[in-house]
Design a protein around this motif. Structure first.
Motif, PDB file in Angstrom:
ATOM      1  N   LEU A  91     -43.376  -5.714 -32.631  1.00 27.16           N
ATOM      2  CA  LEU A  91     -44.862  -5.074 -32.539  1.00 27.16           C
ATOM      3  C   LEU A  91     -44.893  -4.912 -33.552  1.00 27.16           C
ATOM      4  CD1 LEU A  91     -46.933  -2.428 -31.477  1.00 27.16           C
ATOM      5  CD2 LEU A  91     -45.181  -0.738 -31.953  1.00 27.16           C
ATOM      6  N   ILE A  92     -44.042  -4.810 -34.651  1.00 27.56           N
ATOM      7  CA  ILE A  92     -44.857  -4.869 -36.219  1.00 27.56           C
ATOM      8  C   ILE A  92     -45.079  -6.216 -36.756  1.00 27.56           C
ATOM      9  CG2 ILE A  92     -43.788  -4.680 -38.697  1.00 27.56           C
ATOM     10  CD1 ILE A  92     -44.770  -2.168 -37.258  1.00 27.56           C
ATOM     11  N   LYS A 110     -43.968   4.908 -29.591  1.00 26.73           N
ATOM     12  CA  LYS A 110     -44.067   3.507 -28.949  1.00 26.73           C
ATOM     13  C   LYS A 110     -42.821   2.547 -29.012  1.00 26.73           C
ATOM     14  CE  LYS A 110     -47.197  -0.020 -27.118  1.00 26.73           C
ATOM     15  NZ  LYS A 110     -48.286  -1.086 -27.600  1.00 26.73           N
ATOM     16  N   ALA A 111     -41.914   2.370 -29.558  1.00 28.61           N
ATOM     17  CA  ALA A 111     -40.487   0.954 -29.470  1.00 28.61           C
ATOM     18  C   ALA A 111     -39.622   2.426 -28.584  1.00 28.61           C
ATOM     19  CB  ALA A 111     -40.493   0.468 -30.812  1.00 28.61           C
ATOM     20  N   GLN A 149     -46.375   6.516 -35.415  1.00 29.37           N
ATOM     21  CA  GLN A 149     -47.038   6.179 -33.933  1.00 29.37           C
ATOM     22  C   GLN A 149     -46.752   4.233 -33.063  1.00 29.37           C
ATOM     23  OE1 GLN A 149     -50.666   5.005 -33.625  1.00 29.37           O
ATOM     24  NE2 GLN A 149     -51.601   5.346 -31.628  1.00 29.37           N
ATOM     25  N   GLN A 150     -45.827   3.809 -34.062  1.00 25.08           N
ATOM     26  CA  GLN A 150     -45.365   2.415 -33.837  1.00 25.08           C
ATOM     27  C   GLN A 150     -43.850   2.758 -33.339  1.00 25.08           C
ATOM     28  OE1 GLN A 150     -46.625   0.380 -38.101  1.00 25.08           O
ATOM     29  NE2 GLN A 150     -47.311  -0.727 -36.151  1.00 25.08           N
ATOM     30  N   LYS A 151     -43.475   3.484 -34.526  1.00 27.87           N
ATOM     31  CA  LYS A 151     -42.154   4.485 -33.803  1.00 27.87           C
ATOM     32  C   LYS A 151     -41.908   4.967 -32.724  1.00 27.87           C
ATOM     33  CE  LYS A 151     -39.961   6.273 -36.956  1.00 27.87           C
ATOM     34  NZ  LYS A 151     -39.288   6.603 -38.654  1.00 27.87           N
ATOM     35  N   PRO A 210     -42.775   1.152 -40.488  1.00 21.74           N
ATOM     36  CA  PRO A 210     -43.460   1.091 -39.260  1.00 21.74           C
ATOM     37  C   PRO A 210     -44.091   2.967 -39.342  1.00 21.74           C
ATOM     38  CG  PRO A 210     -41.108   1.434 -38.920  1.00 21.74           C
ATOM     39  CD  PRO A 210     -41.466   0.717 -40.152  1.00 21.74           C
ATOM     40  N   THR A 211     -45.370   2.706 -38.633  1.00 22.11           N
ATOM     41  CA  THR A 211     -46.019   4.257 -38.431  1.00 22.11           C
ATOM     42  C   THR A 211     -45.016   4.700 -37.634  1.00 22.11           C
ATOM     43  OG1 THR A 211     -47.122   3.199 -36.639  1.00 22.11           O
ATOM     44  CG2 THR A 211     -48.159   3.030 -39.173  1.00 22.11           C
ATOM     45  N   LYS A 224     -46.127  -8.850 -34.476  1.00 17.04           N
ATOM     46  CA  LYS A 224     -46.802  -9.182 -33.686  1.00 17.04           C
ATOM     47  C   LYS A 224     -46.534 -10.765 -33.294  1.00 17.04           C
ATOM     48  CE  LYS A 224     -51.106  -7.688 -37.039  1.00 17.04           C
ATOM     49  NZ  LYS A 224     -49.991  -6.139 -37.969  1.00 17.04           N
ATOM     50  N   LEU A 280     -39.956  -3.386 -31.760  1.00 19.81           N
ATOM     51  CA  LEU A 280     -40.669  -2.688 -32.644  1.00 19.81           C
ATOM     52  C   LEU A 280     -41.039  -4.063 -33.383  1.00 19.81           C
ATOM     53  CD1 LEU A 280     -41.331  -0.525 -35.298  1.00 19.81           C
ATOM     54  CD2 LEU A 280     -38.704  -0.248 -35.987  1.00 19.81           C
ATOM     55  N   ARG A 286     -35.399  -0.842 -28.782  1.00 22.77           N
ATOM     56  CA  ARG A 286     -36.547  -0.392 -29.391  1.00 22.77           C
ATOM     57  C   ARG A 286     -36.410  -1.829 -30.361  1.00 22.77           C
ATOM     58  NH1 ARG A 286     -33.087   4.473 -27.930  1.00 22.77           N
ATOM     59  NH2 ARG A 286     -32.197   4.404 -30.015  1.00 22.77           N
TER      60      ARG A 286
END
Length: 186
Positions: A149-150, A132-133, A128-130, A125-126, A152, A146, A142
């Motif tokens: 998000l990752i 957001k989670a 930013q993704q972390k 994860p980036t 999809k 995650l 969380r």
């Protein structure tokens, strides 16, 4: 490994009053789903996540589980932990991307839908993704966010993952916390 476990209580426990009084002499546990961890985390209250999860998996009232002997709570926790807990506790360094073939594919609808999944493709994860989670709540919430998000995939599909598959994905993400040595090719 069995998907269920029955624990015979050394002392039968009662709940309810009058004609509604019920006696419980055993509890039967099933393998958790990712969503069960999340629900237990949200409803932990004064009992704690572990007792809330045992109550959820056994369909027994949480105050009955709270009356169980500590050794029987430990027995239930050991059963729950048997579904991949070691992978989460002892992570190896993760590769940049992984495809996890689910041991129990998720079948939420009968239609050919994105809700139904047989594998998860995950990558590191980036930041930013972390972040957001992180806004999803506690540690389990969380991780559900995650993976969704990752990978999809909808959160509802992640929540339907078996403990084995969910904890494998968690272990993969934990593997990025294992430090890479300065002289490695990575």
């Amino acid at each position: 490994m069995s998907d269920t476990k029955t624990i015979i209580l050394r002392k039968p426990l009662k709940y309810g009053k009058g004609d509604a009084e019920t006696t419980v002499s055993e509890i039967s546990l099933r393998e958790p789903l990712a969503g069960d961890y999340e629900k237990a985390e949200q409803s932990a209250g004064i009992y704690g996540t572990s007792v809330a999860l045992i109550a959820l998996l056994s369909s027994a009232p949480v105050d009955v589980i709270d009356q169980m002997y500590g050794s029987q709570i430990d027995e239930a926790e050991d059963f729950i932990a048997s579904f991949g807990h070691d992978a989460v506790r002892n992570p190896a360094r993760s590769s940049d991307e992984i495809v996890i073939q689910l041991t129990k594919p998720v079948q939420i609808t009968r239609d050919d839908s994105a809700l139904n999944i047989a594998s998860l493709t995950l990558c590191e994860p980036t930041n930013q993704q972390k972040r957001k989670a992180e806004s999803a709540g506690g540690p389990f919430a969380r991780m559900v966010a995650l993976i969704s998000l990752i990978g999809k995939v909808p959160k509802s599909s992640v929540r339907a993952l078996s403990a084995r598959d969910f904890l494998e994905a968690v272990a993969y993400f934990n593997g990025f916390q294992v430090r890479r040595s300065p002289d490695s090719d990575d």
